[in-house]
Design an enzyme around this catalytic site. Sequence first.
Site, short mmCIF file in Angstrom:
data_model
loop_
_atom_site.label_atom_id
_atom_site.label_comp_id
_atom_site.label_asym_id
_atom_site.label_seq_id
_atom_site.Cartn_x
_atom_site.Cartn_y
_atom_site.Cartn_z
N SER A 136 0.83 -1.21 0.00
CA SER A 136 0.00 0.00 0.00
C SER A 136 0.86 1.26 0.00
O SER A 136 1.70 1.43 -0.88
CB SER A 136 -0.96 -0.06 1.20
OG SER A 136 -1.92 0.96 1.14
N ASP A 152 -9.95 -2.79 -5.77
CA ASP A 152 -9.03 -1.95 -5.01
C ASP A 152 -8.94 -0.58 -5.65
O ASP A 152 -8.68 -0.47 -6.86
CB ASP A 152 -7.64 -2.62 -4.97
CG ASP A 152 -6.62 -1.83 -4.17
OD1 ASP A 152 -6.98 -0.83 -3.52
OD2 ASP A 152 -5.44 -2.22 -4.19
N HIS A 185 -8.23 -4.32 -1.48
CA HIS A 185 -7.15 -3.67 -0.77
C HIS A 185 -7.07 -4.22 0.66
O HIS A 185 -8.03 -4.16 1.41
CB HIS A 185 -7.34 -2.15 -0.72
CG HIS A 185 -6.10 -1.43 -0.29
ND1 HIS A 185 -5.09 -1.15 -1.18
CD2 HIS A 185 -5.69 -0.96 0.91
CE1 HIS A 185 -4.11 -0.54 -0.54
NE2 HIS A 185 -4.46 -0.41 0.74
#
Length: 402
Positions: free
Chosen positions: A188, A342, A372
């Site tokens: 991320s 995501d 995600h």
Amino acid sequence: MGTKAVCLMTACALLAWYIHASFSDFEQPWKMFLIHSLTKTSMFVATAFEKMNIVGFWEFYDILLQGQMTAPISNENITVIDTTVNDILVRYYVPKKKSQELKKALIYFHGGGISLGNIALIHYDTFARWTADRLDAVFIAPDYRKIPEHHHPTQWNDAYEFLKFFLQPETLAKYGIDPTRIGILGDSTGAGMATALIQQLMGDPEIPIKPKIQILIYPALQMVDTDLPSYRENEYGIMLNKDLAIRIIRDFLTSDESLKQDLKANQHIPIEYKHLLKFVNWSTLLPERFKKGHVYTNRIYGSSDIIEKFPGIIDPKINPLLANDSTLSLLPLTYILTCQHDLLRDDGVMYVSRLRRNGVQVFHEHVEKGFHGAFLSIIWPYNLDISLRLIDNLIIWLNENL
């Protein structure tokens, strides 16, 4: 049958229908419903508490996470050591297996929106232990200072200072690490940071040792375009929605509330900087299967002074997709994981396209039923089968390529 029983059965049937209708694109839909519900509830409470001046948004999450922190406890396979470098926490996981050969190493930058936790969080710690043990590799996890107290470029500077310290012959020798077998990875926002760090260090003569590979798990690579197809499709997505992403970007750069609305409307790039949009032009960088009928529209440009007030908006250190081709051509073998559901999907897919156009060898794993956070959903009640498969896939790839 009593009225209460009928109402209960009806409620259960409606819940089952809702879960089937809303989460049929995911594995383990009931578990996904639980994850989504807990995430939405915590975000609602954090926002409400902030508005009532009870506790700040990110401070609320910090309180929640305190119970998920782990101590640096060694076991029969791994020695775990906490230390500090430049006053920043670094945790080392060193395998105990005896070997005549120098060990591989992985340097890991954790995600969490540049705001939450550190490597001591149980899911990061568990992943680090598994990876160090199965790869027989030294796993190094440096932390960095967090938003909202510390804005960009504090985090990037913390991380780069650590790399300058660690990627030196004498430091690697201390841990028995092979300087030709080092990987840098992140997830991320941590993957976005890792991306920009690697871009910088590949051309930095002060850092003599370069990574052999980079591993980017659903990386956050740009804030120039907040209207990508993946932003549109996942505006209310699992774990990471558009409101939260915009908040992270805003807090990363400033405490000024005015930027939030410009980011939300995608009107934060002045016309003087329109030449940068080619680096995030999804109409040319996304394969057709990711466009799905979305139309690339002309931008409404922001005010001329916005970059002067918030220069980070176009800084490649937090927008590594803005790096020029000559920088990208220097990059090592790359593993990129993207997930269909995501918000950050298109960041990663566009980077795959740009790297391949510049001759970089890329292994791209795209997960149609992923979201995600899917990679590290390994701790109850967030534990998912898909996470274990993705970690297994990565470790197999690392065994073959590091």
